[in-house]
Scaffold this active site. Structure first.
Site, PDB file in Angstrom:
ATOM      1  N   HIS A   1       0.875  -1.174   0.000  1.00  0.00           N
ATOM      2  CA  HIS A   1       0.000   0.000   0.000  1.00  0.00           C
ATOM      3  C   HIS A   1       0.914   1.227   0.000  1.00  0.00           C
ATOM      4  O   HIS A   1       2.072   1.148   0.408  1.00  0.00           O
ATOM      5  CB  HIS A   1      -0.939  -0.036   1.211  1.00  0.00           C
ATOM      6  CG  HIS A   1      -2.024  -1.073   1.050  1.00  0.00           C
ATOM      7  ND1 HIS A   1      -3.339  -0.757   0.828  1.00  0.00           N
ATOM      8  CD2 HIS A   1      -1.972  -2.426   1.052  1.00  0.00           C
ATOM      9  CE1 HIS A   1      -4.055  -1.870   0.700  1.00  0.00           C
ATOM     10  NE2 HIS A   1      -3.240  -2.900   0.838  1.00  0.00           N
TER      11      HIS A   1
ATOM     12  N   CYS B   1      -7.680  -0.479   3.503  1.00  0.00           N
ATOM     13  CA  CYS B   1      -8.128  -1.672   4.216  1.00  0.00           C
ATOM     14  C   CYS B   1      -9.107  -1.227   5.281  1.00  0.00           C
ATOM     15  O   CYS B   1      -8.810  -0.324   6.066  1.00  0.00           O
ATOM     16  CB  CYS B   1      -6.951  -2.409   4.849  1.00  0.00           C
ATOM     17  SG  CYS B   1      -7.499  -3.846   5.804  1.00  0.00           S
TER      18      CYS B   1
ATOM     19  N   ASN C   1      -3.505   0.462  -2.654  1.00  0.00           N
ATOM     20  CA  ASN C   1      -2.298  -0.251  -3.092  1.00  0.00           C
ATOM     21  C   ASN C   1      -1.559   0.648  -4.074  1.00  0.00           C
ATOM     22  O   ASN C   1      -2.132   1.593  -4.614  1.00  0.00           O
ATOM     23  CB  ASN C   1      -2.679  -1.517  -3.863  1.00  0.00           C
ATOM     24  CG  ASN C   1      -3.410  -2.490  -3.006  1.00  0.00           C
ATOM     25  OD1 ASN C   1      -4.577  -2.312  -2.748  1.00  0.00           O
ATOM     26  ND2 ASN C   1      -2.724  -3.502  -2.551  1.00  0.00           N
TER      27      ASN C   1
HETATM   28  P1  HMG Z   1     -17.156 -13.898  12.696  1.00  0.00           P
HETATM   29  O1  HMG Z   1     -18.217 -12.931  13.134  1.00  0.00           O
HETATM   30  O2  HMG Z   1     -16.066 -14.185  13.665  1.00  0.00           O
HETATM   31  O3  HMG Z   1     -17.725 -15.270  12.156  1.00  0.00           O
HETATM   32  O4  HMG Z   1     -16.537 -13.347  11.348  1.00  0.00           O
HETATM   33  P2  HMG Z   1     -18.812 -16.259  12.625  1.00  0.00           P
HETATM   34  O5  HMG Z   1     -18.398 -17.570  12.081  1.00  0.00           O
HETATM   35  O6  HMG Z   1     -19.083 -16.108  14.109  1.00  0.00           O
HETATM   36  O7  HMG Z   1     -20.126 -15.751  11.826  1.00  0.00           O
HETATM   37  C1  HMG Z   1     -20.764 -14.549  12.111  1.00  0.00           C
HETATM   38  C2  HMG Z   1     -21.713 -14.204  10.942  1.00  0.00           C
HETATM   39  O8  HMG Z   1     -20.962 -14.061   9.739  1.00  0.00           O
HETATM   40  C3  HMG Z   1     -22.740 -15.296  10.695  1.00  0.00           C
HETATM   41  O9  HMG Z   1     -23.889 -14.640  10.164  1.00  0.00           O
HETATM   42  C4  HMG Z   1     -22.131 -16.100   9.587  1.00  0.00           C
HETATM   43  O10 HMG Z   1     -23.075 -16.761   8.816  1.00  0.00           O
HETATM   44  C5  HMG Z   1     -21.439 -15.016   8.776  1.00  0.00           C
HETATM   45  P3  HMG Z   1     -25.130 -14.265  11.107  1.00  0.00           P
HETATM   46  O11 HMG Z   1     -25.550 -15.580  11.714  1.00  0.00           O
HETATM   47  O12 HMG Z   1     -24.627 -13.275  12.118  1.00  0.00           O
HETATM   48  O13 HMG Z   1     -26.123 -13.679  10.155  1.00  0.00           O
HETATM   49  N1  HMG Z   1     -20.289 -15.512   8.015  1.00  0.00           N
HETATM   50  C6  HMG Z   1     -20.134 -15.328   6.697  1.00  0.00           C
HETATM   51  N2  HMG Z   1     -20.909 -14.719   5.774  1.00  0.00           N
HETATM   52  C7  HMG Z   1     -20.456 -14.730   4.494  1.00  0.00           C
HETATM   53  N3  HMG Z   1     -19.287 -15.290   4.118  1.00  0.00           N
HETATM   54  C8  HMG Z   1     -18.515 -15.913   5.016  1.00  0.00           C
HETATM   55  C9  HMG Z   1     -18.916 -15.951   6.367  1.00  0.00           C
HETATM   56  N4  HMG Z   1     -18.379 -16.468   7.488  1.00  0.00           N
HETATM   57  C10 HMG Z   1     -19.229 -16.206   8.481  1.00  0.00           C
HETATM   58  N5  HMG Z   1     -17.341 -16.446   4.611  1.00  0.00           N
HETATM   59  C11 HMG Z   1     -15.302 -13.421   9.310  1.00  0.00           C
HETATM   60  C12 HMG Z   1     -15.469 -13.984  10.707  1.00  0.00           C
HETATM   61  C13 HMG Z   1     -13.941 -13.821   8.789  1.00  0.00           C
HETATM   62  C14 HMG Z   1     -16.394 -13.987   8.423  1.00  0.00           C
HETATM   63  C15 HMG Z   1     -15.444 -11.889   9.385  1.00  0.00           C
HETATM   64  O14 HMG Z   1     -14.527 -11.435  10.313  1.00  0.00           O
HETATM   65  C16 HMG Z   1     -15.212 -11.200   8.074  1.00  0.00           C
HETATM   66  O15 HMG Z   1     -15.942 -11.380   7.103  1.00  0.00           O
HETATM   67  N6  HMG Z   1     -14.182 -10.321   8.021  1.00  0.00           N
HETATM   68  C17 HMG Z   1     -13.880  -9.544   6.840  1.00  0.00           C
HETATM   69  C18 HMG Z   1     -12.435  -9.617   6.580  1.00  0.00           C
HETATM   70  C19 HMG Z   1     -12.069  -8.859   5.326  1.00  0.00           C
HETATM   71  O16 HMG Z   1     -12.667  -9.040   4.280  1.00  0.00           O
HETATM   72  N7  HMG Z   1     -11.030  -7.987   5.435  1.00  0.00           N
HETATM   73  C20 HMG Z   1     -10.519  -7.288   4.318  1.00  0.00           C
HETATM   74  C21 HMG Z   1      -9.709  -8.196   3.437  1.00  0.00           C
HETATM   75  S1  HMG Z   1      -8.063  -8.541   4.069  1.00  0.00           S
HETATM   76  C22 HMG Z   1      -7.106  -7.278   3.430  1.00  0.00           C
HETATM   77  O17 HMG Z   1      -7.617  -6.353   2.855  1.00  0.00           O
HETATM   78  C23 HMG Z   1      -5.609  -7.392   3.517  1.00  0.00           C
HETATM   79  C24 HMG Z   1      -4.952  -7.801   2.188  1.00  0.00           C
HETATM   80  O18 HMG Z   1      -5.279  -6.886   1.152  1.00  0.00           O
HETATM   81  C25 HMG Z   1      -3.431  -7.836   2.349  1.00  0.00           C
HETATM   82  C26 HMG Z   1      -2.877  -6.555   2.964  1.00  0.00           C
HETATM   83  O19 HMG Z   1      -3.047  -5.474   2.433  1.00  0.00           O
HETATM   84  O20 HMG Z   1      -2.284  -6.716   4.018  1.00  0.00           O
HETATM   85  C27 HMG Z   1      -5.420  -9.188   1.756  1.00  0.00           C
HETATM   86 MG    MG Z   2      -4.253  -4.957   0.787  1.00  0.00          MG
END
Ligand code: HMG
Ligand code: MG
Length: 304
Positions: A206, A237, A246
């Site tokens: 980034h 992010c 980025n």
């Molecule tokens: P959680 O709350 O700990 O999970 O989230 P949970 O298992 O307790 O589930 C809670 C709710 O989420 C439930 O729904 C699940 O069904 C749902 P509810 O019963 O409350 O209606 N759920 C999902 N829904 C859709 N798809 C799924 C899913 N899993 C559970 N896969 C979780 C854990 C990981 C899902 C949550 O924390 C999350 O979605 N986080 C988002 C993370 C994210 O996208 N971050 C940005 C990307 S990373 C990044 O940008 C860095 C990178 O670019 C590299 C860098 O720059 O360093 C890659």
């Molecule tokens: Mg990133």
């Protein structure tokens, strides 16, 4: 002549942090335009909770639009088995799991510790590979964490080793908040390179502090040949306050063109894409090369 593979992350890493939601229809158009500009590895979205990241809702529709493009790599982010199931249903051929080198960031981003995340990824990676999918592994906060500050290199190499052992074919080193500088980037690549073969290391900078191109250049000198970038410098992010986008793909392509390194990307067409998506988002182009080359070409030029 040497080549660099660009992993275009704008439709995912870029748009996930834009305040304005872009519809799946427009996300598909963005990806089509990126393909026309010559990009062949494009991260098209993520199967995460829409409560956490509403911008990525509808990734299944986006992915399905490209179901026939077996000539392209179109990875999607998957945090757990639920995400894998959705990705498989939508026809994904490549996924990316994402861990962090910092405990606090791991908890804020995916609501679990680093060790728990590796445990979660184990069945995700093995099931994905059983289905013939390729799996990429990200590590965030490799050169600094918004909550913990400096991150020891050993924490990055630990996670890199675990993701590589799980079966990730490539490890992308993410400087999530863009605090790295070239000497540290080089040191990090060398350290991870003692564990993961250099051809399996990608870099993901980034540009928050304006160091991304310098860090990429240092990484290229250390032997890296895969670089992540985001058209128009979109994004940031959601779990790293202040993180800017980025490195912009057009800034990267301009530098690589100047170095005589092949990417397969048509810079002029890419500028059209940057102009178009910036207009869609109602913001100026977030790249130096974009600003320099866009001139007064109207966004409508790119709307053929
Ligand atoms: P959680 O709350 O700990 O999970 O989230 P949970 O298992 O307790 O589930 C809670 C709710 O989420 C439930 O729904 C699940 O069904 C749902 P509810 O019963 O409350 O209606 N759920 C999902 N829904 C859709 N798809 C799924 C899913 N899993 C559970 N896969 C979780 C854990 C990981 C899902 C949550 O924390 C999350 O979605 N986080 C988002 C993370 C994210 O996208 N971050 C940005 C990307 S990373 C990044 O940008 C860095 C990178 O670019 C590299 C860098 O720059 O360093 C890659
Ligand atoms: Mg990133």
């Amino acid at each position: 002549m040497s080549k660099v593979r660009i992993v275009e992350v704008g439709p995912r890493d870029g748009l996930q942090n834009e305040a304005q939601l872009i519809t799946p229809f427009d996300r598909i158009e963005l990806i089509e335009r990126l393909i026309s500009a010559g990009l062949s590895t494009i991260e098209v979205g993520s199967f995460v909770s829409a409560k956490w990241v509403p911008q990525m809702a509808g990734t299944d529709d986006v992915l399905r639009a490209f179901i026939d493009r077996t000539d392209l790599s179109l990875p999607v982010l998957v945090p757990n088995e639920m995400g894998l199931d959705a990705a498989l249903l939508a026809g994904a051929r490549e996924i990316a799991v994402f861990a962090a080198a910092s405990e606090t960031f791991s908890k804020k981003n995916i609501n679990c510790t680093i060790a728990q995340s590796i445990d979660r990824f184990r069945p995700v990676v093995s099931r994905a590979r059983e289905h013939g999918l390729k799996v990429r592994g990200y590590i965030s906060c490799v050169l600094g964490c918004p909550y913990e500050g400096d991150v020891p290199v050993s924490q990055v190499t630990d996670v890199a080793e675990q993701l590589h052992d799980l079966g990730c074919y490539e490890i992308s080193l993410g400087d999530t908040i863009g605090v790295g500088t070239p000497g540290k980037a080089r040191e990090l690549v060398h350290a991870v390179g003692t564990i993961v073969p250099i051809e399996r290391i990608a870099v993901h900078f980034h540009d928050t502090y304006g160091q991304a191109l310098a860090n990429i250049y240092a990484s290229l000198e250390a032997g890296v040949r895969v670089v992540d970038a985001s058209v128009a410098g979109l994004g940031g992010c959601p779990y790293a306050k202040g993180a800017s986008g980025n490195v912009a793909t057009e800034d990267l392509v301009y530098m690589l063109n100047g170095l005589g390194i092949l990417t397969g990307v048509d810079l002029d067409r890419l500028i059209d894409v940057a102009v178009w998506i910036s207009a869609e988002l109602g913001k100026p182009i977030g790249s130096r090369v974009g600003k320099a080359m866009a001139g007064d070409r109207p966004a409508s030029v790119a709307r053929d």
